[in-house]
Design a protein around this motif. Structure first.
Motif, PDB file in Angstrom:
ATOM      1  N   ASN A 101      12.452   9.602   7.365  1.00 12.12           N
ATOM      2  CA  ASN A 101      13.661   9.302   8.131  1.00 12.12           C
ATOM      3  C   ASN A 101      13.264   8.763   9.506  1.00 12.12           C
ATOM      4  N   PRO A 102      13.697   7.536   9.837  1.00 11.27           N
ATOM      5  CA  PRO A 102      13.225   6.921  11.085  1.00 11.27           C
ATOM      6  C   PRO A 102      13.758   7.590  12.351  1.00 11.27           C
ATOM      7  N   VAL A 103      14.820   8.394  12.265  1.00 12.07           N
ATOM      8  CA  VAL A 103      15.431   8.917  13.494  1.00 12.07           C
ATOM      9  C   VAL A 103      15.055  10.372  13.788  1.00 12.07           C
ATOM     10  N   PHE A 104      14.178  10.960  12.979  1.00 14.62           N
ATOM     11  CA  PHE A 104      13.680  12.300  13.302  1.00 14.62           C
ATOM     12  C   PHE A 104      12.163  12.250  13.468  1.00 14.62           C
ATOM     13  N   THR A 105      11.632  13.128  14.301  1.00 14.84           N
ATOM     14  CA  THR A 105      10.178  13.173  14.462  1.00 14.84           C
ATOM     15  C   THR A 105       9.558  13.698  13.177  1.00 14.84           C
ATOM     16  N   VAL A 106       8.298  13.337  12.937  1.00 16.29           N
ATOM     17  CA  VAL A 106       7.674  13.745  11.676  1.00 16.29           C
ATOM     18  C   VAL A 106       7.519  15.260  11.619  1.00 16.29           C
ATOM     19  N   GLY A 107       7.301  15.882  12.770  1.00 15.60           N
ATOM     20  CA  GLY A 107       7.202  17.347  12.797  1.00 15.60           C
ATOM     21  C   GLY A 107       8.499  17.987  12.336  1.00 15.60           C
ATOM     22  N   ASP A 119       5.981  12.569  17.256  1.00 13.88           N
ATOM     23  CA  ASP A 119       6.141  11.117  17.088  1.00 13.88           C
ATOM     24  C   ASP A 119       7.176  10.808  16.011  1.00 13.88           C
ATOM     25  N   TYR A 120       7.763   9.633  16.122  1.00 14.13           N
ATOM     26  CA  TYR A 120       8.651   9.135  15.071  1.00 14.13           C
ATOM     27  C   TYR A 120       7.814   8.319  14.084  1.00 14.13           C
ATOM     28  N   PRO A 121       8.306   8.176  12.840  1.00 15.41           N
ATOM     29  CA  PRO A 121       7.487   7.475  11.837  1.00 15.41           C
ATOM     30  C   PRO A 121       6.983   6.104  12.289  1.00 15.41           C
ATOM     31  N   HIS A 122       7.794   5.349  13.044  1.00 15.84           N
ATOM     32  CA  HIS A 122       7.364   3.986  13.387  1.00 15.84           C
ATOM     33  C   HIS A 122       6.185   3.991  14.349  1.00 15.84           C
ATOM     34  N   GLN A 123       5.920   5.145  14.977  1.00 16.45           N
ATOM     35  CA  GLN A 123       4.799   5.193  15.918  1.00 16.45           C
ATOM     36  C   GLN A 123       3.465   5.435  15.220  1.00 16.45           C
ATOM     37  N   LEU A 124       3.519   5.681  13.909  1.00 14.49           N
ATOM     38  CA  LEU A 124       2.295   5.988  13.176  1.00 14.49           C
ATOM     39  C   LEU A 124       1.879   4.817  12.303  1.00 14.49           C
ATOM     40  N   SER A 125       0.585   4.738  12.002  1.00 13.47           N
ATOM     41  CA  SER A 125       0.092   3.699  11.095  1.00 13.47           C
ATOM     42  C   SER A 125       0.446   4.075   9.659  1.00 13.47           C
ATOM     43  N   GLY A 126       0.300   3.130   8.745  1.00 15.28           N
ATOM     44  CA  GLY A 126       0.645   3.361   7.339  1.00 15.28           C
ATOM     45  C   GLY A 126      -0.104   4.546   6.745  1.00 15.28           C
ATOM     46  N   GLY A 127      -1.392   4.629   7.060  1.00 16.64           N
ATOM     47  CA  GLY A 127      -2.193   5.726   6.520  1.00 16.64           C
ATOM     48  C   GLY A 127      -1.744   7.070   7.074  1.00 16.64           C
ATOM     49  N   MET A 128      -1.402   7.094   8.366  1.00 13.84           N
ATOM     50  CA  MET A 128      -0.896   8.318   9.001  1.00 13.84           C
ATOM     51  C   MET A 128       0.411   8.749   8.360  1.00 13.84           C
ATOM     52  N   ARG A 129       1.302   7.779   8.111  1.00  9.85           N
ATOM     53  CA  ARG A 129       2.595   8.109   7.504  1.00  9.85           C
ATOM     54  C   ARG A 129       2.404   8.716   6.132  1.00  9.85           C
TER      55      ARG A 129
END
Lengths: 323, 324
Positions: free
Chosen positions: B105-111, B151-161
């Motif tokens: 979900n792009p609007v919540f932090t990954v945590g 962080d939000y998903p868009h701040q992470l690289s593909g591998g991190m996501r």
């Protein structure tokens, strides 16, 4: 051998958004003084992770991205020095195949018109000759003449890539830039397209600048390979030399990461070399070797001084401790 | 002994404008704790539908499970209530999807997103769940996990996501982990990291993994056993080494032969001609017949069934009659 395309110290800079309204402009150097040579009738593969500058290098080499410095000699003529009109005339010698066959064909145009369009734009031949050429190209890439009037959505991914190839060949180019041409396709279809590209290179004497992250594909198609990391070529040379005995630790890690049928879970396969983390940010590239932070061999020298490319047997390697 | 996950004779149909189409036909698969089953085939072969059916996520309508059974540790899932499936999903059986950008979900932090999954299944406070999320991010190899959790998903690289997706999937220590093309959008180096991570997690938690892929190379490195699917059926199933060393079905052989291997160059790749047929056009015979070099009269009229013809189970008339 004669060089078809030769890049010398090619550099590309992108301007980023300013940190503050009156702050100094911030630049990102996506391609940093890259030099390579593509011989006539050969295929040069550019490999590397995403963000390494593979596509930007190729796009700058054919002037679809503006270069900040360096030279690109195409048959001895510097493309970067040409005026717009002369460059337009040169374009018929240089064509492109893109990664995604779904978004690179106009959904509202019939495929015959898609293949014909480059000839119309460049006013090659008479209209009747162009129609005949479209039919010839369809046969060449393995499509049927009764499919000429169809629209892109009526074709599968592999067939669409064939249409892209026919379109690229319509102007009778000398150089074909293939940007990940099979990575959007199923494995079984990949083989069909790779065989087609190999056959066309042979029959038409084409040269390829071939961008791919798939080392198996590159080994299959390319004669020479350049490995890129953070905007620089770290290793460059003949295919077999790189694949059989890569000298740069990054090339070695890339090869170790590529899946292979020879590595079996049942045999308890453990990767000999693991790459952890991500490449550093190109906005603030490290002072020394860009790979130093992920390199098992890195020493103080690597962090202080960027390695200069030098000959190691058949290869050109930019590493302080190759081998 | 019954397997941890036992799929038997599963049949899934979809209502389409061409009428009812059979997406899965008599699919039987099983996987045990600590084991990795590779499911391989081209797009449109039914790999992902098998995964979705197992998760109880077949969109219905138009889809429905028309027959067969899916048993998780002995419990039947096909007729289970939505509430029961919700309780199982994420807790006992979890899935990692192909595209980590569109499945987060792009609007919540990954945590927060990982913590949400934990709080759905465990009685813990929000603060504790967030702490657990940070520990999970650390476990899947994300540097500075406490900061990345905000962080939000868009701040992470593909591998991190994809690591975040894995952290979320293993947050409740599922018994079965389904990974649907988990590395397709990633670089080879990152793919190697994700594969190594999945193997580590399996050793640690003893989870059963179903790895869906079209890449025989990935199968070789990851799978203990393999099921090859084509047009909604399992056409070959055996230990990974058996399939890789002695593929029986021409399609399985084709999938192996068409890979441009690192060890060889030059030679022409053996291609599989044509494409997977649309499901509504499947006839009475073998679905692969039109693309097969070994086709003979019987292939056009009669569907081959998965059976052992001397080496390991394959669904092919030519193998059965000893023609290949």
């Amino acid at each position: 051998m004669t060089a078809l395309l030769r890049a010398e110290d090619l550099t590309v800079r992108f301007r980023l958004a300013k940190q503050s309204l009156f702050g100094p402009p911030v630049h990102l150097e996506a391609v940093r003084a890259v030099s390579f040579t593509l011989e006539k009738g050969r295929a040069l593969g550019i490999v590397g992770e995403s963000g390494s500058g593979k596509t930007t290098t190729a796009m700058a080499a054919i002037r679809l991205t503006e270069a900040a410095g360096g030279k690109v000699l195409f048959e001895g003529e510097d493309l970067l020095a040409l005026d717009d009109e002369a460059m337009r005339a040169r374009r018929r010698d240089i064509q492109l195949i893109f990664q995604d066959p779904y978004s690179s064909l106009n959904p509202r145009a019939r495929v015959a018109d898609i293949v014909r369009e480059p000839m119309d734009l460049m006013e090659i031949g008479t209209p009747a000759e162009r129609d005949a050429r479209v039919r010839e190209l369809f046969g060449l890439v393995g499509l049927r003449a009764d499919q000429l009037g169809l629209f892109p959505h009526q074709f599968s991914g592999g067939q669409r890539q064939r249409i892209s190839i026919a379109r690229a060949l319509s102007t009778n180019p000398k150089l074909l830039v293939c940007d990940e041409p099979v990575s959007a396709l199923d494995v079984a279809i990949q083989a069909q397209i790779l065989n087609l590209l190999a056959r066309l290179k042979e029959e038409l004497g084409l040269s390829y600048l071939f961008i791919s992250h798939d080392l198996g594909v590159v080994r299959h198609v390319c004669d020479d390979v350049a490995v890129m990391y953070l905007g620089k070529i770290v290793e460059h040379g003949p295919r077999d030399a790189i694949f059989d005995a890569p000298q740069h630790p990054y090339s070695q890690a890339l090869l170790a990461a590529a899946p292979s049928l020879k590595r079996r879970k049942s045999e308890g396969y453990v990767r000999p070399m693991k790459l952890s983390g991500d490449p550093p940010s190109p906005i603030r590239p490290p002072k020394g070797c860009a790979f130093a932070d992920r390199c098992p061999k890195a020493q103080e020298l690597c962090r202080d001084m960027p390695p200069e490319p030098h000959e190691e047997g058949a290869l050109r390697v930019a590493c302080h401790f190759p081998g | 002994m019954t397997a941890l996950l036992d799929i038997n004779d599963l049949r899934v149909t979809f209502n389409t404008r061409y009428g009812e189409v059979t997406a899965l036909d008599s699919v039987s698969l099983n996987v045990n704790a600590g084991e990795t089953l590779g499911v391989v085939g081209e797009s449109g072969c039914g790999k992902s539908i098998t995964a979705l059916a197992t998760m109880g996520l077949i969109p219905s309508p138009p889809g429905r499970i028309a027959g067969g059974s899916i048993k998780l540790a002995g419990e039947e899932l096909t007729g289970a209530s939505d509430a029961r499936l919700r309780a199982l999903r994420g807790a006992d059986i979890a899935m990692i999807f192909q595209e980590p950008m569109t499945s987060l979900n792009p609007v919540f932090t990954v945590g927060d997103q990982i913590a949400e999954a934990i709080m759905l299944h465990q009685k813990v406070s929000a603060a504790q769940a967030f702490k657990d999320a940070i520990a999970l991010l650390d476990r899947v190899g994300i540097p500075s996990p406490a900061e990345r959790a905000r962080d939000y998903p868009h701040q992470l690289s593909g591998g991190m996501r994809q690591r975040v997706m894995i952290a979320m999937a293993v947050s409740c220590r599922p018994k079965v982990l389904i990974a649907d093309e988990p590395t397709t959008a990633l670089d080879v180096t990152v793919q190697a990291q994700i594969f190594d991570l999945l193997n580590e997690i399996q050793r640690e938690f003893g989870a059963a993994i179903i790895l869906i892929t079209h890449d025989m190379g990935a199968i070789s490195e990851m799978a203990d056993r393999v099921a090859v699917m084509y047009a909604g059926r399992v056409i070959e199933q055996a230990r990974a080494d058996d399939v890789l060393d002695a593929p029986q079905h021409p399609y399985a052989r084709g999938l192996i032969d068409c890979i441009p291997a690192l060890g060889k160059g030059e030679t022409e790749l053996r291609e599989i001609p044509g494409v997977v047929p649309p499901l509504h056009l499947l006839g009475a015979g073998c679905a692969f017949a039109d693309r097969c070099a070994h086709k003979f009269a019987r292939c056009e009229s009669e569907k081959p069934l998965l059976a052992d013809h001397g080496h390991h189970p394959a669904a092919c008339h030519a193998v059965e009659e000893g023609r290949i």
